[in-house]
Write an enzyme that holds these catalytic residues in place. Structure first.
Site, PDB file in Angstrom:
ATOM      1  N   GLU A   1       0.833  -1.196   0.000  1.00  0.00           N
ATOM      2  CA  GLU A   1       0.000   0.000   0.000  1.00  0.00           C
ATOM      3  C   GLU A   1       0.873   1.253   0.000  1.00  0.00           C
ATOM      4  OE1 GLU A   1      -3.217   2.090   3.091  1.00  0.00           O
ATOM      5  OE2 GLU A   1      -1.826   0.543   3.779  1.00  0.00           O
TER       6      GLU A   1
ATOM      7  N   LYS B   1      -9.033   1.871  -2.720  1.00  0.00           N
ATOM      8  CA  LYS B   1      -9.372   1.411  -1.371  1.00  0.00           C
ATOM      9  C   LYS B   1     -10.775   1.871  -0.979  1.00  0.00           C
ATOM     10  CE  LYS B   1      -7.604   1.525   3.375  1.00  0.00           C
ATOM     11  NZ  LYS B   1      -6.532   2.063   4.250  1.00  0.00           N
TER      12      LYS B   1
ATOM     13  N   CYS C   1      -4.772  -2.534   3.143  1.00  0.00           N
ATOM     14  CA  CYS C   1      -4.689  -2.235   4.568  1.00  0.00           C
ATOM     15  C   CYS C   1      -5.749  -3.013   5.342  1.00  0.00           C
ATOM     16  CB  CYS C   1      -4.799  -0.731   4.790  1.00  0.00           C
ATOM     17  SG  CYS C   1      -4.401  -0.198   6.471  1.00  0.00           S
TER      18      CYS C   1
END
Length: 280
Positions: free
Chosen positions: A45, A102, A153
């Site tokens: 990420e 995301k 994440c």
């Protein structure tokens, strides 16, 4: 599959030294893995803290053009006047094959809850000035090797996020995380969440993190490789595409409601029987 763990401390990551170190480590790692003849490379990420258009002028992008190996790059995407925390699938010609933004943003770290009320009181933890926005919840991530299941994440904590993508034909799991701002306990918990996602979906999982723990997990939940913490690392491993559909993938969270109904029914029957016995 190749994995690069860049190990760039958060306190320098978004500044000139961090960007310089990221370009150096991820470019070198990519070249090392390409020379080992991997078919694809996964980065963490925000591995390269640049917007995609900026990245196309950097050494990492030139290495892709030179080596021609598919890479999944953690970088920033643009959406109007806002930006996204994204994973880009870039093929050997330099074209962007696909993009995943995301969905589950971190409260306070990536967005301010009730921002209209609290925005003037709580400063955003990220030093980036633009407004980070979430991706659409129904995204699908295509790759040159088939459809993948993606989590960035702490999306690893949301089982339904993975279940939906597996039900839609996702054949393997890619997770990209940072984890640099936590103690050793949290990366271990994060790895355990990805182990559960691999078991639930019956998929191979490939984890790339900034500082650890990166890893390879098979569909039975066995960790076949795990990185060290707070180290620079590159690793290669063979993973397999799968098309199976577990009961969880097909029907979602059916077990918990069923058990809850069974428990309530059992307690009710027991209570009625006890009441009858007392009345006698």
């Amino acid at each position: 599959m190749g994995i690069i763990q860049g190990n760039i401390p958060n306190n320098i990551k978004l500044f000139s030294e961090g960007k310089r170190r990221a370009l150096e480590r991820y470019t070198n790692g990519y070249q090392t893995l390409a020379n080992q003849r991997v078919q694809a490379v996964l980065t963490p990420e925000g591995a390269l803290p640049f917007f995609l258009n900026e990245l196309k002028r950097k050494s990492f992008y030139l290495a892709i053009l030179d080596k021609g190996v598919v890479t999944w790059v953690g970088a920033y995407g643009e959406r109007g006047r806002a930006y996204t925390n994204s994973l880009f699938s870039i093929i050997g010609t330099g074209e962007t094959f696909s993009r995943y933004d995301k969905v589950k943003l971190v409260p306070l770290g990536e967005y301010i809850p009730f921002e209209q009320v609290l925005g003037s009181i709580i400063n955003r933890l990220s030093p980036l000035k633009a407004n980070l926005v979430a991706g659409e919840p129904n995204q699908l991530f295509e790759t040159p090797f088939g459809r993948a299941i993606v989590g960035i994440c702490y999306e690893s904590a949301f089982a339904q996020h993975f279940q939906r993508q597996a039900a839609a034909g996702g054949q393997f799991i890619l997770t990209a995380s940072n984890n640099a701002h936590y103690s050793k306990a949290m990366p271990a918990q994060h790895h355990a969440q990805d182990v559960m996602r691999a078991i639930e979906t019956d998929r191979w999982a490939v984890r790339a993190t900034n500082t650890g723990y990166s890893g390879i997990v098979n569909p039975h939940g066995r960790t076949l490789w795990i990185s060290r913490i707070n180290t620079y690392d590159v690793h290669t491993h063979t993973v397999y595409r799968r098309h199976t559909q577990t009961l969880y993938v097909r029907w979602g969270d059916w077990l918990t409601p069923m058990l809850l109904v069974s428990i309530i029914t059992g307690i009710s029957i027991r209570y009625v029987n006890l009441d009858d016995w007392l009345s006698k």
